[in-house]
Each structure stands twice: as structure tokens, then as C-alpha cells.
Scaffold this motif. Structure first.
Motif, PDB file in Angstrom:
ATOM      1  N   GLY A  82       0.806  -1.217   0.000  1.00  0.00           N
ATOM      2  CA  GLY A  82       0.000   0.000   0.000  1.00  0.00           C
ATOM      3  C   GLY A  82       0.839   1.267   0.000  1.00  0.00           C
ATOM      4  N   GLN A  83       0.196   2.379   0.292  1.00  0.00           N
ATOM      5  CA  GLN A  83       0.904   3.658   0.358  1.00  0.00           C
ATOM      6  C   GLN A  83       0.133   4.614   1.253  1.00  0.00           C
ATOM      7  OE1 GLN A  83       0.921   4.899  -3.819  1.00  0.00           O
ATOM      8  NE2 GLN A  83      -0.852   6.218  -3.504  1.00  0.00           N
ATOM      9  N   ASP A  84       0.836   5.670   1.724  1.00  0.00           N
ATOM     10  CA  ASP A  84       0.191   6.654   2.589  1.00  0.00           C
ATOM     11  C   ASP A  84      -0.486   7.738   1.755  1.00  0.00           C
ATOM     12  OD1 ASP A  84       2.186   8.424   1.732  1.00  0.00           O
ATOM     13  OD2 ASP A  84       3.391   8.193   3.546  1.00  0.00           O
ATOM     14  N   SER A  85      -1.059   8.731   2.422  1.00  0.00           N
ATOM     15  CA  SER A  85      -1.824   9.769   1.733  1.00  0.00           C
ATOM     16  C   SER A  85      -0.953  10.654   0.845  1.00  0.00           C
ATOM     17  CB  SER A  85      -2.565  10.633   2.754  1.00  0.00           C
ATOM     18  OG  SER A  85      -1.655  11.220   3.664  1.00  0.00           O
ATOM     19  N   ALA A  86       0.367  10.590   1.042  1.00  0.00           N
ATOM     20  CA  ALA A  86       1.287  11.371   0.193  1.00  0.00           C
ATOM     21  C   ALA A  86       1.787  10.545  -0.981  1.00  0.00           C
ATOM     22  CB  ALA A  86       2.458  11.870   1.033  1.00  0.00           C
ATOM     23  N   LEU A 125      10.993   0.956  -1.471  1.00  0.00           N
ATOM     24  CA  LEU A 125       9.932   0.538  -2.379  1.00  0.00           C
ATOM     25  C   LEU A 125       9.200   1.738  -2.953  1.00  0.00           C
ATOM     26  CD1 LEU A 125       8.381  -2.369  -0.241  1.00  0.00           C
ATOM     27  CD2 LEU A 125       9.848  -2.606  -2.250  1.00  0.00           C
ATOM     28  N   PRO A 126       8.770   1.652  -4.213  1.00  0.00           N
ATOM     29  CA  PRO A 126       8.016   2.757  -4.815  1.00  0.00           C
ATOM     30  C   PRO A 126       6.583   2.777  -4.316  1.00  0.00           C
ATOM     31  CG  PRO A 126       8.117   0.922  -6.340  1.00  0.00           C
ATOM     32  CD  PRO A 126       8.967   0.534  -5.159  1.00  0.00           C
ATOM     33  N   GLY A 127       5.885   3.880  -4.563  1.00  0.00           N
ATOM     34  CA  GLY A 127       4.463   3.936  -4.267  1.00  0.00           C
ATOM     35  C   GLY A 127       3.694   3.114  -5.291  1.00  0.00           C
ATOM     36  N   CYS A 128       2.399   3.054  -5.150  1.00  0.00           N
ATOM     37  CA  CYS A 128       1.568   2.261  -6.056  1.00  0.00           C
ATOM     38  C   CYS A 128       1.483   2.916  -7.430  1.00  0.00           C
ATOM     39  CB  CYS A 128       0.162   2.114  -5.480  1.00  0.00           C
ATOM     40  SG  CYS A 128       0.091   1.386  -3.834  1.00  0.00           S
ATOM     41  N   VAL A 143      -3.243   7.961  -7.268  1.00  0.00           N
ATOM     42  CA  VAL A 143      -3.641   9.080  -6.411  1.00  0.00           C
ATOM     43  C   VAL A 143      -5.112   8.873  -6.070  1.00  0.00           C
ATOM     44  CG1 VAL A 143      -3.794  11.568  -6.151  1.00  0.00           C
ATOM     45  CG2 VAL A 143      -2.008  10.585  -7.599  1.00  0.00           C
ATOM     46  N   PRO A 144      -5.408   8.142  -4.998  1.00  0.00           N
ATOM     47  CA  PRO A 144      -6.794   7.805  -4.667  1.00  0.00           C
ATOM     48  C   PRO A 144      -7.686   9.028  -4.495  1.00  0.00           C
ATOM     49  CG  PRO A 144      -5.288   6.466  -3.389  1.00  0.00           C
ATOM     50  CD  PRO A 144      -4.468   7.530  -4.050  1.00  0.00           C
ATOM     51  N   ALA A 145      -8.934   8.868  -4.923  1.00  0.00           N
ATOM     52  CA  ALA A 145      -9.904   9.952  -4.804  1.00  0.00           C
ATOM     53  C   ALA A 145     -11.016   9.555  -3.851  1.00  0.00           C
ATOM     54  CB  ALA A 145     -10.483  10.290  -6.177  1.00  0.00           C
ATOM     55  N   ALA A 169     -11.288   6.884   2.694  1.00  0.00           N
ATOM     56  CA  ALA A 169     -10.109   6.060   2.957  1.00  0.00           C
ATOM     57  C   ALA A 169      -8.887   6.919   3.245  1.00  0.00           C
ATOM     58  CB  ALA A 169      -9.832   5.151   1.761  1.00  0.00           C
ATOM     59  N   GLY A 170      -9.066   8.243   3.257  1.00  0.00           N
ATOM     60  CA  GLY A 170      -7.952   9.135   3.529  1.00  0.00           C
ATOM     61  C   GLY A 170      -6.938   9.196   2.415  1.00  0.00           C
ATOM     62  N   GLN A 171      -7.350   8.866   1.202  1.00  0.00           N
ATOM     63  CA  GLN A 171      -6.476   8.867   0.034  1.00  0.00           C
ATOM     64  C   GLN A 171      -5.291   7.909   0.168  1.00  0.00           C
ATOM     65  OE1 GLN A 171      -7.840  12.018   1.022  1.00  0.00           O
ATOM     66  NE2 GLN A 171      -9.268  11.743  -0.658  1.00  0.00           N
ATOM     67  N   THR A 172      -5.405   6.927   1.021  1.00  0.00           N
ATOM     68  CA  THR A 172      -4.357   5.921   1.155  1.00  0.00           C
ATOM     69  C   THR A 172      -4.728   4.677   0.360  1.00  0.00           C
ATOM     70  OG1 THR A 172      -5.363   4.900   3.104  1.00  0.00           O
ATOM     71  CG2 THR A 172      -3.835   6.728   3.494  1.00  0.00           C
ATOM     72  N   VAL A 173      -3.760   3.783   0.166  1.00  0.00           N
ATOM     73  CA  VAL A 173      -4.016   2.468  -0.414  1.00  0.00           C
ATOM     74  C   VAL A 173      -3.721   1.453   0.680  1.00  0.00           C
ATOM     75  CG1 VAL A 173      -3.329   0.756  -2.131  1.00  0.00           C
ATOM     76  CG2 VAL A 173      -3.452   3.180  -2.763  1.00  0.00           C
ATOM     77  N   ARG A 174      -4.689   0.635   1.011  1.00  0.00           N
ATOM     78  CA  ARG A 174      -4.525  -0.337   2.079  1.00  0.00           C
ATOM     79  C   ARG A 174      -3.552  -1.447   1.678  1.00  0.00           C
ATOM     80  NH1 ARG A 174      -9.408   1.610   1.721  1.00  0.00           N
ATOM     81  NH2 ARG A 174      -9.851   0.289  -0.087  1.00  0.00           N
ATOM     82  N   PRO A 175      -2.735  -1.927   2.612  1.00  0.00           N
ATOM     83  CA  PRO A 175      -1.872  -3.072   2.308  1.00  0.00           C
ATOM     84  C   PRO A 175      -2.705  -4.334   2.154  1.00  0.00           C
ATOM     85  CG  PRO A 175      -1.732  -2.535   4.629  1.00  0.00           C
ATOM     86  CD  PRO A 175      -2.540  -1.442   3.994  1.00  0.00           C
ATOM     87  N   GLN A 176      -2.185  -5.288   1.415  1.00  0.00           N
ATOM     88  CA  GLN A 176      -2.879  -6.559   1.235  1.00  0.00           C
ATOM     89  C   GLN A 176      -2.863  -7.362   2.539  1.00  0.00           C
ATOM     90  OE1 GLN A 176      -0.940  -8.559  -2.030  1.00  0.00           O
ATOM     91  NE2 GLN A 176      -1.287  -6.856  -3.444  1.00  0.00           N
TER      92      GLN A 176
END
Length: 211
Positions: free
Chosen positions: A92-96, A104-107, A117-119, A123-130
Motif C-alpha cells: 500500500g501507500q500513505d496519503s502522500a 519501495l516505490p508507491g503504487c 492518487v486515490p480519490a 479512505a484518507g487517500q491511502t491504499v490499504r496493504p494486502q
């Protein structure tokens, strides 16, 4: 041909749109007369079409989603069976847009390298880890509808026979009588989602437990 993406959440459903992905194992498609009509690559890897959008934050473990008429699945379903996050971004990745590890790179969007760049403000614009126990190889793949919501195959609709190591399992609740997407789908043996014990541990970039 564009596929129709259905997101099903604990008995509810909402329709969207999309397409794309990969290949694999086979199962026989059974027509209304009970005869075999085509081969479906059950268990083959597929990329759910929502992941082709850079604004998609990822799936939730409490959900089952169906990407209908998916080209990588021979026109069958790309199933995300209680999968969390995005298939190509295990940590996953954080809101930034940063990965939890500096190494590791971002998603990114599969096949393009475009940053995700989640919209989704919820979810706070984050990507959840698996989830460690529900990686893409065991929860995101080509599948097909093997029975209706009553567990039957004699209603005139087309159903498939699950191949070895796959079990016909009820996944999608019926929201109206005759719902053509409700019912059972072929899933890998021993991968039924348990709300009390599944997805209790997520992938940790420091431990590198989800390569």
C-alpha cells in the motif's frame, strides 16, 4: 469490448464499468441444456478493471467484486474474493503516495507506471496493504458462476463446473428474485473468508513478508 464491473458488499450491489488482464487453467461452461459450451480459464490471473484507474484506492476485505465479461477470462468473471488493496501494490501507500518502505516505490497503475492518487476521502487517500492470508494469487482470478442463490443449476441460465482444487461456493447474495449475478462461484479450496479470523495481519514492508 468493455466489461461491466459489479461491486457486491455484504448483500448489497452497485454497478460500475471497466476492463483488462492475463490467462490459465480451465473449467467447462454448462449451458441451459446441461451441455458443455466453452472453456473458462478458472484460476488464471486477471487484473480487475478498477485498478486501471489511478484514482482507485483498492478493494476492501469485507467485499466480493465481480468484473464481468473480462477479456483475460475468456469473457467470464475476474473475481476479487474478499481481497484488500490493489493487486500490484502489496504494502500500500500513505496519503502522500509514499510506500511504507523507502526502498519501495508507491503504487502505480498496472502496465503504465502512472502513480496512484486515490480519490476516496473515506479512505484518507491511502491504499490499504494486502492481507497476508489473502494475496492476489489465492483471491483474485478468473472464475465463473456455478450455481444460483438457491444452489441450483436448473433454472435455464448458463453455469460452469468447477475444476479440481476449486469449490462451488455461495458468494453473492440475491438482491432481487432472478438476479443473474447472485449465487455461487468457483473459488480455490480452503479460501472461504471468515470474518472472525481472516485478514487479521496485513503485509509489512519492513518484514518484507509479501514479496
Amino acid at each position: 469490448m468493455k466489461s461491466a464491473w459489479w461491486l457486491l458488499v455484504a448483500g448489497g450491489a452497485a454497478a460500475c464499468g471497466g476492463s483488462t488482464a492475463a490467462a490459465g487453467d480451465g473449467g467447462a461452461q454448462i449451458g441451459p441444456d446441461g451441455g458443455s459450451t466453452s472453456n473458462v480459464p478458472i484460476g488464471a490471473a486477471c487484473t480487475p478493471s478498477p485498478e486501471l484507474s489511478p484514482t482507485f484506492a483498492g478493494f476492501f476485505a469485507q467485499e466480493v467484486s465481480l468484473d464481468l465479461s473480462h477479456p483475460a477470462c475468456g469473457g467470464a468473471v475476474c473475481l476479487a474474493n474478499h481481497f484488500q488493496g490493489r493487486t500490484t501494490c502489496p504494502y500500500g501507500q500513505d496519503s502522500a503516495g509514499h510506500s511504507p518502505s523507502p526502498s519501495l516505490p508507491g503504487c502505480t497503475v498496472p502496465g503504465t507506471g502512472q502513480p496512484v492518487v486515490p480519490a476516496d476521502p473515506t479512505a484518507g487517500q491511502t491504499v490499504r496493504p494486502q492481507c497476508v492470508d489473502r494475496r492476489p494469487s489465492g483471491s483474485v482470478y478468473c472464475s465463473c458462476r456455478c450455481a444460483n442463490a438457491q444452489g441450483k443449476t436448473d433454472d435455464g441460465a448458463a453455469y460452469c463446473a468447477c475444476p479440481g482444487s476449486f469449490t462451488c461456493t455461495q458468494l453473492v447474495s440475491e438482491i432481487k428474485p432472478g438476479d443473474p449475478n447472485a449465487g455461487a462461484y468457483c473459488i480455490e479450496d480452503n479460501t472461504v473468508f471468515d470474518r472472525s479470523s481472516s485478514c487479521t495481519q496485513v503485509c509489512d514492508a519492513v518484514q518484507n513478508d509479501c514479496p
